[in-house]
Design an enzyme around this catalytic site. Structure first.
Site, PDB file in Angstrom:
ATOM      1  N   THR A  61       0.635  10.215  -0.327  1.00  0.00           N
ATOM      2  CA  THR A  61       2.035  10.023  -0.024  1.00  0.00           C
ATOM      3  C   THR A  61       2.914   9.637  -1.323  1.00  0.00           C
ATOM      4  O   THR A  61       2.457   9.224  -2.064  1.00  0.00           O
ATOM      5  CB  THR A  61       2.111   8.651   0.834  1.00  0.00           C
ATOM      6  OG1 THR A  61       1.236   8.827   2.056  1.00  0.00           O
ATOM      7  CG2 THR A  61       3.700   8.200   1.210  1.00  0.00           C
ATOM      8  N   ARG A 104       0.971  -1.304   0.069  1.00  0.00           N
ATOM      9  CA  ARG A 104      -0.075  -0.066  -0.027  1.00  0.00           C
ATOM     10  C   ARG A 104       0.725   1.334  -0.131  1.00  0.00           C
ATOM     11  O   ARG A 104       1.930   1.239   0.432  1.00  0.00           O
ATOM     12  CB  ARG A 104      -0.945   0.121   1.428  1.00  0.00           C
ATOM     13  CG  ARG A 104      -2.105  -0.826   1.307  1.00  0.00           C
ATOM     14  CD  ARG A 104      -2.631  -0.653   2.533  1.00  0.00           C
ATOM     15  NE  ARG A 104      -3.011   0.819   3.007  1.00  0.00           N
ATOM     16  CZ  ARG A 104      -4.316   1.551   2.685  1.00  0.00           C
ATOM     17  NH1 ARG A 104      -5.271   0.812   2.215  1.00  0.00           N
ATOM     18  NH2 ARG A 104      -4.259   2.792   3.094  1.00  0.00           N
ATOM     19  N   ILE A 105       0.385   2.400  -0.561  1.00  0.00           N
ATOM     20  CA  ILE A 105       0.744   3.547  -0.484  1.00  0.00           C
ATOM     21  C   ILE A 105      -0.312   4.617  -0.694  1.00  0.00           C
ATOM     22  O   ILE A 105      -1.030   4.346  -1.771  1.00  0.00           O
ATOM     23  CB  ILE A 105       1.944   3.919  -1.552  1.00  0.00           C
ATOM     24  CG1 ILE A 105       2.761   5.103  -0.931  1.00  0.00           C
ATOM     25  CG2 ILE A 105       1.672   3.871  -2.797  1.00  0.00           C
ATOM     26  CD1 ILE A 105       4.236   5.387  -1.755  1.00  0.00           C
ATOM     27  N   ASP A 106      -0.655   5.575   0.162  1.00  0.00           N
ATOM     28  CA  ASP A 106      -1.720   6.170   0.169  1.00  0.00           C
ATOM     29  C   ASP A 106      -1.570   7.330  -0.921  1.00  0.00           C
ATOM     30  O   ASP A 106      -0.545   7.695  -1.285  1.00  0.00           O
ATOM     31  CB  ASP A 106      -1.971   6.971   1.543  1.00  0.00           C
ATOM     32  CG  ASP A 106      -2.455   5.844   2.529  1.00  0.00           C
ATOM     33  OD1 ASP A 106      -3.144   4.954   2.367  1.00  0.00           O
ATOM     34  OD2 ASP A 106      -2.248   6.439   3.739  1.00  0.00           O
ATOM     35  N   ARG A 107      -2.660   7.771  -1.369  1.00  0.00           N
ATOM     36  CA  ARG A 107      -3.033   8.830  -2.482  1.00  0.00           C
ATOM     37  C   ARG A 107      -1.925  10.087  -2.148  1.00  0.00           C
ATOM     38  O   ARG A 107      -1.271  10.590  -2.978  1.00  0.00           O
ATOM     39  CB  ARG A 107      -4.123   9.281  -2.530  1.00  0.00           C
ATOM     40  CG  ARG A 107      -4.340  10.279  -3.667  1.00  0.00           C
ATOM     41  CD  ARG A 107      -5.728  10.775  -4.003  1.00  0.00           C
ATOM     42  NE  ARG A 107      -5.781  12.109  -3.421  1.00  0.00           N
ATOM     43  CZ  ARG A 107      -7.023  12.819  -3.942  1.00  0.00           C
ATOM     44  NH1 ARG A 107      -8.057  12.369  -4.187  1.00  0.00           N
ATOM     45  NH2 ARG A 107      -6.815  13.986  -3.173  1.00  0.00           N
TER      46      ARG A 107
END
Length: 105
Positions: A51, A46-49
């Site tokens: 980030t 995962r990698i948030d929007r």
């Protein structure tokens, strides 16, 4: 053939296509750029929007599972988050956040 993509994700760009960001999502843009079929890339973590950072993707589920195991087990791969502060005082300290992406047996 299996491939691994290490993508330099900018902030504010969502990873998955959804809503108004369908064509402008990271996965759709990389698939188009690389001539891959739509929905063929599988993110390995995962990698948030909001980030920015490196997103590891592959085009094979078995490779995605192997990469996920390396990230989640045994400390072989570590994530590092840095925050930039423009105003104010910063209290510097080091903190370790430990969690598992999948259940541990």
């Amino acid at each position: 053939s299996p491939k691994i993509f290490c993508i330099d994700k900018p902030p504010t760009v969502p990873v998955h296509p959804a809503g108004p960001f369908y064509a402008n999502s990271l996965l759709m843009m990389v698939e188009a750029q690389e001539g891959l079929p739509p929905k063929s890339l599988i993110p390995c973590h995962r990698i948030d929007r909001a980030t920015s950072g490196v997103l590891i993707c592959t085009n094979m589920p078995s490779v995605a599972s192997a990469v996920q195991r390396k990230i989640s087990g045994g400390g072989k791969v570590k994530k590092l988050y840095l925050a930039r502060v423009k105003v104010g005082n910063v209290c510097w300290y080091e903190s370790t956040c430990v969690f598992f992406l999948c259940p541990q047996n």
